[in-house]
Scaffold this motif. Structure first.
Motif, PDB file in Angstrom:
ATOM      1  N   THR A   1       0.816  -1.206   0.000  1.00  0.00           N
ATOM      2  CA  THR A   1       0.000   0.000   0.000  1.00  0.00           C
ATOM      3  C   THR A   1       0.852   1.258   0.000  1.00  0.00           C
ATOM      4  O   THR A   1       0.327   2.341  -0.128  1.00  0.00           O
ATOM      5  CB  THR A   1      -0.883   0.027   1.246  1.00  0.00           C
ATOM      6  N   ALA A   4       0.470   4.286  -2.664  1.00  0.00           N
ATOM      7  CA  ALA A   4      -0.607   4.060  -3.620  1.00  0.00           C
ATOM      8  C   ALA A   4      -1.555   5.244  -3.628  1.00  0.00           C
ATOM      9  O   ALA A   4      -1.849   5.841  -2.616  1.00  0.00           O
ATOM     10  CB  ALA A   4      -1.366   2.785  -3.267  1.00  0.00           C
ATOM     11  N   LEU A 162      12.834   5.284  -2.448  1.00  0.00           N
ATOM     12  CA  LEU A 162      11.500   4.746  -2.175  1.00  0.00           C
ATOM     13  C   LEU A 162      10.452   5.378  -3.089  1.00  0.00           C
ATOM     14  O   LEU A 162       9.571   4.684  -3.624  1.00  0.00           O
ATOM     15  CB  LEU A 162      11.128   5.000  -0.711  1.00  0.00           C
ATOM     16  N   GLY A 165      11.021   4.043  -6.638  1.00  0.00           N
ATOM     17  CA  GLY A 165      10.667   2.636  -6.701  1.00  0.00           C
ATOM     18  C   GLY A 165       9.168   2.417  -6.622  1.00  0.00           C
ATOM     19  O   GLY A 165       8.603   1.566  -7.321  1.00  0.00           O
ATOM     20  N   THR A 166       8.509   3.192  -5.758  1.00  0.00           N
ATOM     21  CA  THR A 166       7.054   3.082  -5.629  1.00  0.00           C
ATOM     22  C   THR A 166       6.348   3.538  -6.897  1.00  0.00           C
ATOM     23  O   THR A 166       5.430   2.873  -7.401  1.00  0.00           O
ATOM     24  CB  THR A 166       6.570   3.928  -4.445  1.00  0.00           C
ATOM     25  N   VAL A 169       7.767   1.204 -10.160  1.00  0.00           N
ATOM     26  CA  VAL A 169       7.741  -0.260 -10.107  1.00  0.00           C
ATOM     27  C   VAL A 169       6.568  -0.783  -9.274  1.00  0.00           C
ATOM     28  O   VAL A 169       5.690  -1.499  -9.770  1.00  0.00           O
ATOM     29  CB  VAL A 169       9.078  -0.808  -9.552  1.00  0.00           C
ATOM     30  N   PHE A 170       6.556  -0.409  -7.974  1.00  0.00           N
ATOM     31  CA  PHE A 170       5.581  -1.019  -7.073  1.00  0.00           C
ATOM     32  C   PHE A 170       4.143  -0.677  -7.455  1.00  0.00           C
ATOM     33  O   PHE A 170       3.291  -1.575  -7.572  1.00  0.00           O
ATOM     34  CB  PHE A 170       5.858  -0.569  -5.634  1.00  0.00           C
ATOM     35  N   TYR A 171       3.849   0.602  -7.636  1.00  0.00           N
ATOM     36  CA  TYR A 171       2.471   1.003  -7.921  1.00  0.00           C
ATOM     37  C   TYR A 171       1.974   0.455  -9.260  1.00  0.00           C
ATOM     38  O   TYR A 171       0.846  -0.065  -9.351  1.00  0.00           O
ATOM     39  CB  TYR A 171       2.364   2.521  -7.860  1.00  0.00           C
ATOM     40  N   LEU A 173       2.907  -2.315 -10.748  1.00  0.00           N
ATOM     41  CA  LEU A 173       2.678  -3.749 -10.559  1.00  0.00           C
ATOM     42  C   LEU A 173       1.432  -4.002  -9.721  1.00  0.00           C
ATOM     43  O   LEU A 173       0.662  -4.935  -9.992  1.00  0.00           O
ATOM     44  CB  LEU A 173       3.897  -4.390  -9.903  1.00  0.00           C
ATOM     45  N   LEU A 174       1.240  -3.177  -8.676  1.00  0.00           N
ATOM     46  CA  LEU A 174       0.054  -3.304  -7.842  1.00  0.00           C
ATOM     47  C   LEU A 174      -1.205  -3.108  -8.676  1.00  0.00           C
ATOM     48  O   LEU A 174      -2.187  -3.854  -8.543  1.00  0.00           O
ATOM     49  CB  LEU A 174       0.108  -2.274  -6.711  1.00  0.00           C
TER      50      LEU A 174
END
Length: 357
Positions: A1, A4, A162, A165-166, A169-171, A173-174
């Protein structure tokens, strides 16, 4: 999370707007964000109490841990808030109306109404991520060239990493694996193939640049200079071969210049290399080992002490490690200095080691 954010377009059905995203998934992320927010409060208190020690001239491992927690639990939520503000501004510029704004530290959303073209929906979804991208790049730039101390530089480096990356990549993919229907689902499915295609190319390019920089020796040296922290590195096969040759030459130099007999043993194999220097003084047998570890590729420096008068009693001590090849003269100087240190170790050190055992 973490990090996001959602842009929710409300469509009127009678007098009551309805959301397109499933409430169950959204509720799950809300609960997770609230739990993380509780941790954020604890981190805020501990950071405030330790602020003088954290931001002094010495950056200890404990300081780095505390500052990394501050970057995640305190600065990242600020990034989420500004991310959502970026969406709201884009809604207003597109002529829409913001009818709801939510912020739960690690999750945010903007609810709005309006009549939009596909391109406007694309830009509304992209706007918050452009803000996040700017925050991440700005934090890294300040850490690498700004007028700050090591602690602030570390805090900014962690936050910038961070944030990027968020965002990159992270967001995405989420959004891909969940049914949140967030920003990136809109960016790549907004009915704007040209804009989405250009974004995909730039997106992939930024990720590749990030990976290249992460592995760049120049970037790592700059981080070391700005934070005072050594970046762990592995030697390549070519560097290991060069270091093995330099070690053999350095061992010969040390053995020839030491005031007393020294036995130098050199060993080279397909995946390992090293030298051992043995000598006796003060009734003790002493040795220095410089071994290239096959797992890490680092040159491990070890010392060992034992006494013929105390069979089985032995002192072993790690002295450090080298992560880059050095010329023979530099290696000889390091080995000589280590021998001088070990040569002063008393027999009492073995007795204390045996007592601890």
């Amino acid at each position: 999370t973490a990090g996001a954010g959602l842009v929710r377009l409300l469509q009127s059905t009678g007098d009551r707007p309805t959301r397109e995203s499933p409430v169950s998934t959204f509720l799950l992320f809300q609960l997770a964000s609230l739990l993380l927010a509780i941790v954020s409060i604890r981190v805020l208190v501990t950071t405030a109490r330790a602020r003088r020690a954290l931001f002094d001239e010495t950056l200890t491992p404990s300081d780095r841990q505390q500052l990394s927690e501050a970057a995640f639990f305190l600065l990242l939520p600020l990034g989420v808030l500004l991310h959502e503000v970026g969406h709201a501004v884009a809604v207003w510029l597109a002529g829409g109306q913001v009818v709801g704004f939510g912020f739960l530290f690690f999750l945010g959303w903007v609810e709005h109404t309006g009549s939009y073209t596909p391109a406007e929906l694309y830009w509304i979804a992209l706007a918050g991520n452009l803000v996040s991208l700017g925050l991440g790049l700005g934090a890294l730039a300040l850490a690498l060239v700004g007028p700050f101390g090591r602690a602030v530089n570390w805090l900014l480096l962690v936050f910038g990493s961070l944030e990027l990356g968020t965002t990159l990549v992270f967001y995405p993919l989420l959004d891909l694996v969940s049914d949140l229907h967030g920003d990136w689902a809109t960016i790549y499915r907004a009915g704007t193939p040209l804009l989405s295609g250009v974004t995909a190319l730039l997106h992939a390019g930024l990720v590749m640049i990030g990976l290249i920089l992460w592995r760049s020796g120049r970037f790592r040296r700059l981080v070391e200079e700005r934070t005072g922290i050594r970046w762990p590195r592995r030697l390549t096969a070519g560097q290991r071969r060069a270091l093995a040759s330099n070690l053999a030459e350095a061992a010969e130099r040390v053995a020839g210049s030491w005031d007393g007999p020294v036995e130098a043993v050199t060993g080279v194999g397909p995946d390992h290399a090293g030298v051992v220097l043995r000598w006796e003084s003060g009734g003790l047998r002493r040795r220095i080992e410089a071994l290239i570890a096959p797992e890490s590729g680092l040159l491990e420096l070890l010392a060992e002490l034992d006494s013929p008068a105390m069979p089985g009693a032995r002192l072993c001590q790690r002295l450090g490690a080298l992560d880059r090849p050095l010329p023979p003269e530099d290696l000889a100087r390091i080995l000589t200095r280590l021998m001088e240190i070990v040569d002063r170790w008393p027999a009492q050190a073995i007795v204390e080691q045996a007592g601890d055992g």
